[in-house]
Each structure stands twice: as structure tokens, then as C-alpha cells.
Write a protein that holds these residues in place. Structure first.
Motif, short mmCIF file in Angstrom:
data_model
loop_
_atom_site.label_atom_id
_atom_site.label_comp_id
_atom_site.label_asym_id
_atom_site.label_seq_id
_atom_site.Cartn_x
_atom_site.Cartn_y
_atom_site.Cartn_z
N VAL A 166 48.58 36.27 37.31
CA VAL A 166 49.12 36.20 38.75
C VAL A 166 48.78 37.47 39.50
N HIS A 167 49.10 38.67 38.93
CA HIS A 167 48.60 39.71 39.59
C HIS A 167 47.27 40.08 40.12
N GLU A 168 46.38 39.63 39.14
CA GLU A 168 44.86 39.99 39.61
C GLU A 168 44.51 38.63 40.41
N THR A 169 44.99 37.41 40.34
CA THR A 169 44.69 36.47 41.36
C THR A 169 45.35 36.97 42.61
N GLY A 170 46.32 37.64 42.94
CA GLY A 170 46.72 37.86 44.30
C GLY A 170 45.46 38.88 44.66
N HIS A 171 45.07 39.76 44.00
CA HIS A 171 43.96 40.54 44.55
C HIS A 171 42.54 39.64 44.92
N TYR A 172 42.25 38.79 43.95
CA TYR A 172 41.01 37.96 44.10
C TYR A 172 41.29 36.94 45.73
N LEU A 173 42.44 36.36 45.54
CA LEU A 173 42.62 35.62 46.87
C LEU A 173 42.54 36.54 48.16
N ALA A 174 43.04 37.59 48.12
CA ALA A 174 43.15 38.48 49.31
C ALA A 174 41.68 38.86 49.57
N ALA A 175 41.12 39.11 48.23
CA ALA A 175 39.57 39.74 48.66
C ALA A 175 38.69 38.69 49.16
N ARG A 176 38.99 37.62 48.68
CA ARG A 176 38.06 36.48 49.19
C ARG A 176 38.36 36.08 50.72
N ALA A 177 39.88 36.20 50.84
CA ALA A 177 40.14 35.69 52.29
C ALA A 177 39.42 36.80 53.45
N PHE A 178 39.27 38.04 52.86
CA PHE A 178 38.61 39.14 53.94
C PHE A 178 37.21 39.23 53.73
N GLY A 179 36.57 38.09 53.03
CA GLY A 179 35.16 37.98 52.88
C GLY A 179 34.65 39.24 52.00
N MET A 180 35.47 39.62 51.04
CA MET A 180 34.79 40.75 50.16
C MET A 180 34.23 39.89 48.96
N ARG A 181 33.17 40.32 48.29
CA ARG A 181 32.59 39.94 47.51
C ARG A 181 33.08 40.23 45.94
N VAL A 182 33.63 39.36 44.95
CA VAL A 182 34.28 39.51 43.99
C VAL A 182 33.28 39.27 42.87
N LEU A 183 32.86 40.12 42.16
CA LEU A 183 31.79 39.86 40.99
C LEU A 183 32.31 39.46 39.80
N ARG A 184 33.46 39.78 39.35
CA ARG A 184 33.96 39.25 38.04
C ARG A 184 35.49 38.84 38.15
N TYR A 185 36.01 37.59 37.65
CA TYR A 185 37.34 37.44 37.38
C TYR A 185 37.43 37.19 35.86
N SER A 186 37.93 38.25 35.00
CA SER A 186 38.25 38.11 33.61
C SER A 186 39.51 38.07 33.19
N ILE A 187 39.70 36.86 32.42
CA ILE A 187 40.83 36.93 31.61
C ILE A 187 40.61 37.31 30.22
N GLY A 188 41.28 38.52 29.72
CA GLY A 188 41.10 39.17 28.79
C GLY A 188 40.13 40.16 28.61
N PHE A 189 39.81 40.88 27.43
CA PHE A 189 38.80 41.87 27.33
C PHE A 189 37.93 41.80 25.94
N GLY A 190 36.78 42.24 25.92
CA GLY A 190 35.97 42.17 24.80
C GLY A 190 34.79 41.16 25.35
N PRO A 191 34.19 40.71 24.20
CA PRO A 191 32.98 39.88 24.37
C PRO A 191 33.26 38.55 25.14
N PRO A 192 32.81 38.03 26.18
CA PRO A 192 32.99 36.89 26.84
C PRO A 192 32.75 35.44 25.79
N ILE A 193 33.90 34.82 25.75
CA ILE A 193 33.84 33.37 24.70
C ILE A 193 33.52 32.28 25.77
N PHE A 194 33.71 32.49 26.97
CA PHE A 194 33.65 31.23 28.00
C PHE A 194 33.36 31.98 29.27
#
Length: 345
Positions: free
Chosen positions: A16-44
């Protein structure tokens, strides 16, 4: 199963916290490179067509993070790229940073709104002839001593106890002083329990028990009003608690990932009427913690942005990067120490 529910609940709040950052960044036209749930090697991993953002779930699906392009002060910045974080106006950047904590506060309000509608408004029920324990707080002195819901406290520090007020009259003046409590369970008197009350933000002793609660139905309007005020009240309580920790030079109230997960698991074991408000409380705590004016936290970044807003000139990027790095190392050290204490304790 309860520990899985607890971990998912805490992870949800970070998402929820990171989604707040993401939505605000996109609303102001910022480029978001990565939205990650968890750490380590990506499985999806998924990147929508035409989107610069890679959405991924990692092997350790605990916590989350959002990578906004150009947000690292140490990065080389193209001043002609309008999608970079530092190339946006200072208010846009401040809102983007603040949005994570705002999302946590909003989530707490919505959680409590649903809770009040589903279960009603909790109200303490006090018996006139017996001090019956309705709830024992996770990690509190009473729980550590073995006290359980349904127990009847009959004596404290040599004085007979029949009501919560009598229990408070004995306990509150005895913060951090070992005190003997006598308890009856299922009609049988247990061996005396020696409990040391903790010191509350109001400088009073407490052992962490509550009288039984009843839940009274409320209207939608009353539920909305109470849910709106609830995070604000909890913020005041948590700030008072932080002030008490500083005043008493104590770390007893600080919980690391292990301690927090343990408390969430214990809340889940007590059922949704305990677990749901606990998750809302953690959401408020997460939002408040990130707003603290400390390097590496959102609050620390807001301090630098506030300096820029007031002086109309940007702080030195290298100095800011060093400050945040030192703050991050300090926070990681505290987390390691607190986690070691939680595991060994």
C-alpha cells in the motif's frame, strides 16, 4: 497458518505504501522503472506494452519497493529528460514522497471503517464484583507472565481486586517495579504471578490487560467519523510513546521484523476482532515512521525538499546522497540489533 496471515498482512501494508508513491509519481508524469513485491531473484515479471515499468514478484515476497527514475541523488541526471524525478517541480516531488505515508493513513481509515461496519463499535464492559480479563495485549508483561483472557484477577500487591479501577490504582504507581498478582482460572487459584508493569507514555504502570468488550452496531456516518479520527488518535499515542522512549532512554517499545511478525501472529490467533485493528495500527505506525525527519526515510527526503522550497536552491546532491547512506546504515544496524534481541529474547 496464522504466521502466514500475519506476514501477508504486514506485506500488504508495505505494498500500500509503495503504491502511494507509484500512483503519485505516475500522476506527475515521472518514469517508474520498477515496482517490486519482495526481494531476491524475480519469479514473475511483467512489463505492459509501451510502459517503462517492470512489475515483478520476487522469491522473498516480503515488503516491496518502487524505483523512480532519477530519484537516487548519486545518479547522473539528464536535465532535458522531463520524466526524471529531480526534473519535476519541488511540490510534485514532495507530494510523491508524502504519498506513501498518506496511503497508509488512508488504508487505516478504510480498514477501521469496514471493521466498524462489520463488527460494530467496541465498548469496554466492567463487572462490579470481579476483575475479568477480556484481552491480553501481545508481548505485554501480563502475557509474558501467562495471564489469559477469562482469568479473574483477585489480588495485586497484597490488595483485593474487584474492578479495573482498583487494578489501575495498584498498577499505575508501580511502573518498572515487580508486583505480585493473584489470578483465578476456571475457579482455581493459580500460583502468584510476579509481573513488572511497563511505563506508559503517561508515565504510569501498565501490564497490558483489558476488560471484556462488547460491539455495538453503528451507522455508516458514525463509522466513517470514527474511522477518520482513529488514525489521528493513534498517531498521538505513538508520538507520546516515542517521546517516552527517548525520555527513558529505552528500546523496549521498539519492534523489529521478528517482533512485529510475532505480535501480528498472536493477534491473528485471537481472531479478526483483534487482528484487523492491529493491522490498521501497523499501517499508521508505518506511515508515521516513514515521515520521521531522519535520513533515508521519506521524512528525511522531505527535509531536503523543504530546504529547497524555502531557499529556492537545491541541496548538494553528493551531500544528500552521503547523508541518506549514513542514515540507511544506521537504520539497518538498529534493525539488526532489535532483531537479535527479539530472536534471543
Amino acid at each position: 497458518m496464522n504466521i502466514v496471515v500475519a506476514i501477508l498482512g504486514i506485506s500488504f501494508l508495505v505494498v500500500v505504501h509503495e503504491t502511494g508513491h507509484y500512483l503519485a509519481a505516475r500522476a506527475f508524469g515521472m518514469r517508474v522503472l520498477r515496482y517490486s513485491i519482495g526481494f531476491g531473484p524475480p519469479i514473475f515479471r511483467y512489463q505492459p506494452k509501451g510502459s517503462p515499468t517492470v512489475f515483478q514478484v520476487c522469491a522473498i515476497p516480503f515488503l516491496a519497493y518502487v524505483q523512480i527514475d532519477g530519484m537516487n541523488p548519486a545518479e547522473e541526471i539528464d536535465p532535458n529528460d522531463p520524466a526524471l524525478f529531480p526534473n519535476k517541480g519541488v511540490l510534485a516531488r514532495m507530494v510523491t514522497i508524502f504519498a506513501g505515508s498518506f496511503a497508509n493513513y488512508l488504508a487505516a481509515m478504510l480498514i477501521m471503517f469496514g471493521f466498524y461496519l462489520a463488527f460494530g463499535m467496541p465498548r469496554s464492559v466492567e463487572s462490579q464484583d470481579a476483575m475479568i480479563v477480556g484481552e491480553v495485549g501481545p508481548g505485554t508483561p501480563a502475557e509474558q507472565a501467562g495471564m489469559q483472557p477469562g482469568d479473574r484477577i483477585v489480588e495485586a500487591n497484597g490488595r483485593p481486586i474487584t474492578t479495573i479501577r482498583e487494578l489501575q490504582a495498584v498498577t499505575q504507581p508501580r511502573a518498572e517495579q515487580p508486583t505480585v498478582y493473584v489470578v483465578e482460572r476456571d475457579g482455581q487459584r493459580l500460583p502468584p504471578m510476579t509481573i513488572t508493569p511497563t511505563r506508559s507514555p503517561e508515565d504510569q504502570g501498565q501490564i497490558g490487560v483489558m476488560t471484556p468488550l462488547v460491539f455495538e452496531p453503528v451507522s455508516v456516518g458514525d463509522a466513517a467519523y470514527s474511522a477518520l479520527l482513529w488514525p489521528l488518535v493513534q498517531t498521538r499515542v505513538q508520538l507520546e510513546g516515542m517521546a517516552a522512549l527517548v525520555r527513558n532512554r529505552s528500546t523496549e517499545g521498539i519492534q523489529g521484523p521478528v517482533g512485529m511478525t510475532r505480535m501480528a501472529t498472536e493477534s491473528a490467533e485471537r481472531g479478526p476482532r483483534t487482528f484487523i485493528p492491529f493491522i490498521a495500527l501497523i499501517s499508521v505506525a508505518l506511515g508515521l515512521f516513514n515521515l520521521l525527519p531522519f535520513p533515508a526515510l521519506d521524512g528525511g527526503r522531505l527535509v531536503f525538499l523543504g530546504f529547497e522550497l524555502i531557499t529556492r536552491r537545491r541541496p548538494n546532491e553528493k551531500v544528500e546522497a552521503v547523508v541518506h547512506m549514513v542514515g540507511l546504515l544506521f537504520l539497518l544496524g538498529v534493525i539488526v540489533l532489535v532483531t537479535f534481541r527479539d530472536v534471543m529474547g
